[in-house]
Design a protein around this motif. Structure first.
Motif, PDB file in Angstrom:
ATOM      1  N   ASP A 122       0.978  -1.123  -0.088  1.00 17.31           N
ATOM      2  CA  ASP A 122      -0.017  -0.094   0.033  1.00 17.31           C
ATOM      3  C   ASP A 122       0.838   1.605   0.032  1.00 17.31           C
ATOM      4  O   ASP A 122       1.991   1.168   0.275  1.00 17.31           O
ATOM      5  N   ILE A 123       0.206   2.346  -0.309  1.00 21.18           N
ATOM      6  CA  ILE A 123       0.694   3.581  -0.717  1.00 21.18           C
ATOM      7  C   ILE A 123       0.068   4.641   0.032  1.00 21.18           C
ATOM      8  O   ILE A 123      -1.123   4.828  -0.186  1.00 21.18           O
ATOM      9  N   SER A 124       0.713   5.162   1.126  1.00 18.00           N
ATOM     10  CA  SER A 124      -0.065   6.546   1.703  1.00 18.00           C
ATOM     11  C   SER A 124       0.836   7.848   1.089  1.00 18.00           C
ATOM     12  O   SER A 124       1.791   7.777   0.997  1.00 18.00           O
ATOM     13  N   LEU A 125      -0.180   8.863   1.067  1.00 12.93           N
ATOM     14  CA  LEU A 125       0.228  10.112   0.463  1.00 12.93           C
ATOM     15  C   LEU A 125       0.333  11.063   1.320  1.00 12.93           C
ATOM     16  O   LEU A 125      -0.924  11.283   1.882  1.00 12.93           O
ATOM     17  N   GLY A 126       1.200  11.923   1.333  1.00 16.86           N
ATOM     18  CA  GLY A 126       1.154  13.421   2.004  1.00 16.86           C
ATOM     19  C   GLY A 126       1.966  14.559   1.291  1.00 16.86           C
ATOM     20  O   GLY A 126       2.398  14.085   0.247  1.00 16.86           O
ATOM     21  N   ILE A 127       1.830  15.506   1.807  1.00 15.84           N
ATOM     22  CA  ILE A 127       2.594  16.770   1.255  1.00 15.84           C
ATOM     23  C   ILE A 127       2.903  17.767   2.295  1.00 15.84           C
ATOM     24  O   ILE A 127       2.078  17.881   3.381  1.00 15.84           O
ATOM     25  N   ASP A 128       4.011  18.335   2.239  1.00 13.26           N
ATOM     26  CA  ASP A 128       4.548  19.406   3.334  1.00 13.26           C
ATOM     27  C   ASP A 128       4.264  20.788   2.522  1.00 13.26           C
ATOM     28  O   ASP A 128       3.842  20.909   1.355  1.00 13.26           O
ATOM     29  N   ASN A 129       4.441  21.791   3.531  1.00 16.96           N
ATOM     30  CA  ASN A 129       4.076  23.166   2.949  1.00 16.96           C
ATOM     31  C   ASN A 129       5.065  23.651   1.867  1.00 16.96           C
ATOM     32  O   ASN A 129       4.957  24.969   1.580  1.00 16.96           O
ATOM     33  N   GLU A 130       6.002  23.119   1.524  1.00 19.16           N
ATOM     34  CA  GLU A 130       7.214  23.216   0.645  1.00 19.16           C
ATOM     35  C   GLU A 130       6.983  22.525  -0.799  1.00 19.16           C
ATOM     36  O   GLU A 130       7.748  22.593  -1.788  1.00 19.16           O
ATOM     37  N   TRP A 131       5.546  21.979  -0.889  1.00 17.73           N
ATOM     38  CA  TRP A 131       5.135  21.163  -1.977  1.00 17.73           C
ATOM     39  C   TRP A 131       5.805  19.953  -2.204  1.00 17.73           C
ATOM     40  O   TRP A 131       5.925  19.198  -3.399  1.00 17.73           O
ATOM     41  N   ASN A 132       6.581  19.214  -1.326  1.00 15.84           N
ATOM     42  CA  ASN A 132       7.232  18.074  -1.452  1.00 15.84           C
ATOM     43  C   ASN A 132       6.156  16.809  -1.104  1.00 15.84           C
ATOM     44  O   ASN A 132       5.489  16.978   0.013  1.00 15.84           O
ATOM     45  N   ILE A 133       5.851  15.882  -2.160  1.00 16.76           N
ATOM     46  CA  ILE A 133       5.013  14.889  -2.084  1.00 16.76           C
ATOM     47  C   ILE A 133       5.804  13.844  -1.135  1.00 16.76           C
ATOM     48  O   ILE A 133       7.000  13.835  -1.303  1.00 16.76           O
ATOM     49  N   LYS A 134       4.934  13.370  -0.184  1.00 16.68           N
ATOM     50  CA  LYS A 134       5.552  12.257   0.886  1.00 16.68           C
ATOM     51  C   LYS A 134       4.783  11.012   0.770  1.00 16.68           C
ATOM     52  O   LYS A 134       4.101  10.742   1.341  1.00 16.68           O
ATOM     53  N   PRO A 135       5.146  10.117   0.028  1.00 14.83           N
ATOM     54  CA  PRO A 135       4.783   8.974  -0.269  1.00 14.83           C
ATOM     55  C   PRO A 135       5.533   8.024   0.758  1.00 14.83           C
ATOM     56  O   PRO A 135       6.310   7.901   1.008  1.00 14.83           O
ATOM     57  N   ASN A 136       4.546   7.146   1.310  1.00 20.35           N
ATOM     58  CA  ASN A 136       5.051   6.121   2.173  1.00 20.35           C
ATOM     59  C   ASN A 136       4.709   4.539   1.761  1.00 20.35           C
ATOM     60  O   ASN A 136       3.456   4.515   1.272  1.00 20.35           O
ATOM     61  N   LEU A 137       5.600   3.911   1.072  1.00 20.65           N
ATOM     62  CA  LEU A 137       5.209   2.789   0.355  1.00 20.65           C
ATOM     63  C   LEU A 137       5.760   1.188   1.347  1.00 20.65           C
ATOM     64  O   LEU A 137       6.903   1.521   1.837  1.00 20.65           O
ATOM     65  N   ASN A 187      12.720  -4.063  -1.511  1.00 17.40           N
ATOM     66  CA  ASN A 187      13.302  -3.019  -0.867  1.00 17.40           C
ATOM     67  C   ASN A 187      14.314  -2.198  -1.174  1.00 17.40           C
ATOM     68  O   ASN A 187      14.481  -0.957  -1.005  1.00 17.40           O
ATOM     69  N   LYS A 188      15.210  -3.028  -1.733  1.00 21.23           N
ATOM     70  CA  LYS A 188      16.387  -2.224  -2.532  1.00 21.23           C
ATOM     71  C   LYS A 188      15.655  -1.341  -3.879  1.00 21.23           C
ATOM     72  O   LYS A 188      16.359  -0.246  -3.903  1.00 21.23           O
ATOM     73  N   GLU A 189      14.428  -1.643  -4.219  1.00 16.74           N
ATOM     74  CA  GLU A 189      14.185  -0.778  -5.400  1.00 16.74           C
ATOM     75  C   GLU A 189      12.970   0.013  -4.918  1.00 16.74           C
ATOM     76  O   GLU A 189      12.671   1.179  -5.689  1.00 16.74           O
ATOM     77  N   LYS A 190      12.797   0.080  -3.540  1.00 11.25           N
ATOM     78  CA  LYS A 190      11.864   1.181  -3.156  1.00 11.25           C
ATOM     79  C   LYS A 190      12.283   2.591  -3.297  1.00 11.25           C
ATOM     80  O   LYS A 190      11.456   3.492  -3.497  1.00 11.25           O
ATOM     81  N   PRO A 191      13.678   2.979  -3.011  1.00 11.96           N
ATOM     82  CA  PRO A 191      13.918   4.517  -3.291  1.00 11.96           C
ATOM     83  C   PRO A 191      13.667   5.004  -4.717  1.00 11.96           C
ATOM     84  O   PRO A 191      13.157   5.956  -4.842  1.00 11.96           O
ATOM     85  N   LYS A 192      13.839   4.104  -5.806  1.00 11.18           N
ATOM     86  CA  LYS A 192      13.661   4.282  -6.875  1.00 11.18           C
ATOM     87  C   LYS A 192      11.894   4.341  -7.235  1.00 11.18           C
ATOM     88  O   LYS A 192      11.420   5.346  -7.908  1.00 11.18           O
ATOM     89  N   LEU A 193      11.401   3.483  -6.628  1.00 13.06           N
ATOM     90  CA  LEU A 193       9.885   3.488  -6.676  1.00 13.06           C
ATOM     91  C   LEU A 193       9.255   4.727  -6.181  1.00 13.06           C
ATOM     92  O   LEU A 193       8.310   5.389  -6.819  1.00 13.06           O
ATOM     93  N   ILE A 194       9.683   5.107  -5.102  1.00 10.96           N
ATOM     94  CA  ILE A 194       9.263   6.561  -4.350  1.00 10.96           C
ATOM     95  C   ILE A 194       9.590   7.660  -5.270  1.00 10.96           C
ATOM     96  O   ILE A 194       8.821   8.449  -5.485  1.00 10.96           O
ATOM     97  N   ALA A 195      10.845   7.635  -5.745  1.00  8.67           N
ATOM     98  CA  ALA A 195      11.360   8.802  -6.703  1.00  8.67           C
ATOM     99  C   ALA A 195      10.091   8.715  -8.018  1.00  8.67           C
ATOM    100  O   ALA A 195       9.861   9.848  -8.349  1.00  8.67           O
ATOM    101  N   ASN A 207       7.698  11.760  -8.622  1.00 10.97           N
ATOM    102  CA  ASN A 207       7.558  12.582 -10.158  1.00 10.97           C
ATOM    103  C   ASN A 207       6.503  12.528 -10.717  1.00 10.97           C
ATOM    104  O   ASN A 207       5.956  13.433 -11.209  1.00 10.97           O
ATOM    105  N   GLU A 208       5.912  11.348 -10.670  1.00 14.49           N
ATOM    106  CA  GLU A 208       4.268  11.245 -11.078  1.00 14.49           C
ATOM    107  C   GLU A 208       3.207  12.332 -10.268  1.00 14.49           C
ATOM    108  O   GLU A 208       2.418  12.811 -11.065  1.00 14.49           O
ATOM    109  N   LEU A 209       3.497  12.552  -9.037  1.00 12.99           N
ATOM    110  CA  LEU A 209       2.625  13.339  -8.177  1.00 12.99           C
ATOM    111  C   LEU A 209       3.330  14.789  -8.166  1.00 12.99           C
ATOM    112  O   LEU A 209       2.809  15.504  -7.134  1.00 12.99           O
ATOM    113  N   ASN A 210       4.173  14.958  -8.907  1.00  6.99           N
ATOM    114  CA  ASN A 210       4.825  16.239  -8.728  1.00  6.99           C
ATOM    115  C   ASN A 210       3.966  17.694  -9.214  1.00  6.99           C
ATOM    116  O   ASN A 210       3.698  18.038 -10.176  1.00  6.99           O
TER     117      ASN A 210
END
Length: 491
Positions: A154-169, A203-211, A215-218
């Motif tokens: 599952d993926i949860s989504l968040g965003i901070d006040n500087e427009w950074n998307i914060k997905p948790n995978l 899990n080694k691939e997670k940083p790439k997936l999150i990136a 990018n998709e939610l930028n």
């Protein structure tokens, strides 16, 4: 009375009035000479600009990112095959060697409790080599088995006040078939071992997936472009010259919502200052870079704007002439004034009322006739929803002429009676003005990437002004100002 639309024809009145003649009154008691006079225009500062009060509006941009986009991003970036060779992974075998190849199919997306969920069917093969220790002897083992299971997460989504998307995978593996048969012995279950290995690889691939998800939610790049484009200066009418200027001020962000099961939904509320003016040109735009955002649960689409709507002088005059022409005014029991004609003209910041009259032949001023010039102010009576001319007084030269010829006409009762009749109902006109306002607002050219929907719901008269020698009702339009920023086709 009719209210013309903003692009309607404006009539500029000449400030210097041609010679206006009063034929000074004649009666049975005295003979008077004819006198030519000119009404004196009250002192005012001529201007071609009328700046209305700045209004504050919120452009609501609902955002819709289809889950199919996220599904596509994950399918492109999760490895198609997981392969590996591991040694000494089980206590059941010594000198064991495990070789596996697991292939995945396309993942499918869903939602649960405002989380994006996904599952990926996997299948493959595994081969085990080693020796089973039977105390007295060690039996060589070499066997291959099929593997079936699912990678899910599952993926949860968040965003901070500087427009950074914060997905948790979160990702894990569940293998339902991964048993290696051992001849004459039974089977060895290697599911737990393989699950652990696949989870390590993912899990080694997670940083790439999150990136890729970031990018998709930028949103920052897209919102920055729209923010810059919303610094608008548009001439929405050339005759009269009317401009609308918008300057965005702040941004609010609505929390991500997955309740429809098909889209990641959110909303951006852009607070804007909106200036409207009747002028040849507007001041330069005060450009403001995209600010940090504030997070809130709901974005309202409040829309307020002042709209100048020109009042038809012809219709005003037609209305008062039908009400007043031929009517008599009683100044006292000995004097009746009959109106032959009446006409309104806005000059400067005032209304000039021209009254062509005569007196009753049996009155104190038998057969007197002439033209009275009165100055007044325009006023909107909110209680009665009437447009009125108030605070009437005689033009200076008219007053001086009356002092020497017919001072009985100077009695306040005459002015009151004229003033009472200079009242115009606006109920039907405001209904038409609402439709005109909707057409007018649609001329605001929002960025082409935004599918805008701007609609006036309520409208009321804020005030009435005279600008460029015409009468304008300043309407406060209240409605919805929303748009769709759909990122579905974004490359």
């Amino acid at each position: 009375m009719k209210i013309f639309s903003i692009p309607g024809i404006i009539k500029f009145l000449i400030l210097i009035i041609s010679v206006l003649t009063i034929i000074i009154f004649s009666s049975s008691r005295a003979d008077f000479k004819e006198t030519d006079i000119q009404p004196k225009v009250p002192e005012f500062t001529p201007t071609n600009t009328f700046q209305f009060e700045r209004t504050e509006s919120i452009l609501n941009l609902p955002i819709k990112i289809p889950l199919a986009n996220i599904e596509k991003a994950l399918n492109l970036n999760i490895p198609l095959t997981f392969v590996g060779t591991e040694t000494d992974l089980t206590d059941l075998l010594s000198n064991d060697n495990l070789t596996y190849e697991i292939n995945r199919q396309n993942l499918s997306i869903g939602t649960r409790n405002n989380l994006i969920t996904f599952s990926i069917p996997v299948s493959g093969t595994a081969k085990v080599k080693g020796k089973i220790d039977l105390r007295l002897t060690k039996i060589p083992v070499s066997a291959q088995t099929n593997i079936v299971g699912t990678i899910f997460g599952d993926i949860s989504l968040g965003i901070d006040n500087e427009w950074n998307i914060k997905p948790n995978l979160n990702v894990s593996t569940n293998l339902t078939k991964a048993e290696v048969p051992i001849k004459n012995i039974g089977t060895i279950n290697i599911a737990r071992i393989l699950q652990k290995q696949v989870d390590i690889v993912i899990n080694k691939e997670k940083p790439k997936l999150i990136a890729e998800l970031v990018n998709e939610l930028n949103l920052k790049a897209e919102v920055t472009k729209q923010w810059n484009n919303l610094h608008l200066s548009e001439q929405v009418s050339k005759d009269p010259s009317i401009w609308i200027k918008t300057e965005p001020q702040s941004v609010s962000f609505q929390e991500f919502d997955l309740s429809d099961g098909k889209n990641v939904q959110s909303g951006i509320g852009i607070k804007m200052f909106v200036d409207t003016c009747i002028c040849k040109e507007v001041s330069s735009i005060n450009f403001k870079p995209l600010p940090n955002l504030t997070i809130q649960k709901q974005i309202m689409d409040k829309f307020l704007i002042n709209l100048p709507v020109q009042v038809s002088l012809d219709e005003l005059n037609n209305t008062i002439q039908s009400e007043v022409r031929g009517k008599s005014f009683s100044i006292d029991e000995n004097l009746q004034v009959i109106v032959n004609d009446i006409d309104l003209s806005p000059l400067g910041e005032k209304i000039l009322v021209k009254v062509d009259f005569k007196t009753d032949k049996d009155s104190l001023l038998q057969g007197a006739k002439g033209v009275l010039y009165l100055w007044g102010n325009i006023f909107y009576d909110q209680g009665s929803n009437h447009l009125k001319v108030v605070e009437l007084d005689y033009d200076v030269d008219t007053k001086n002429a009356l002092l020497s010829t017919a001072d009985s006409l100077l009695k306040p009762v005459l002015l009151r009676q004229v003033e009472e009749r200079l009242s115009f109902p606006l109920n039907e006109e405001l209904i038409r003005a609402k439709n005109e306002a909707n057409k007018y607002i649609q001329q605001i050219k929002l960025p082409s990437e935004i599918d805008a929907n701007i609609e006036v719901k309520n409208i009321e008269v804020e005030k009435v002004v005279i600008a460029n020698n015409d009468i304008f009702m300043v309407l406060l339009a209240d409605g919805n100002m929303s748009a769709i920023l759909n990122l579905e086709d974004r490359e």
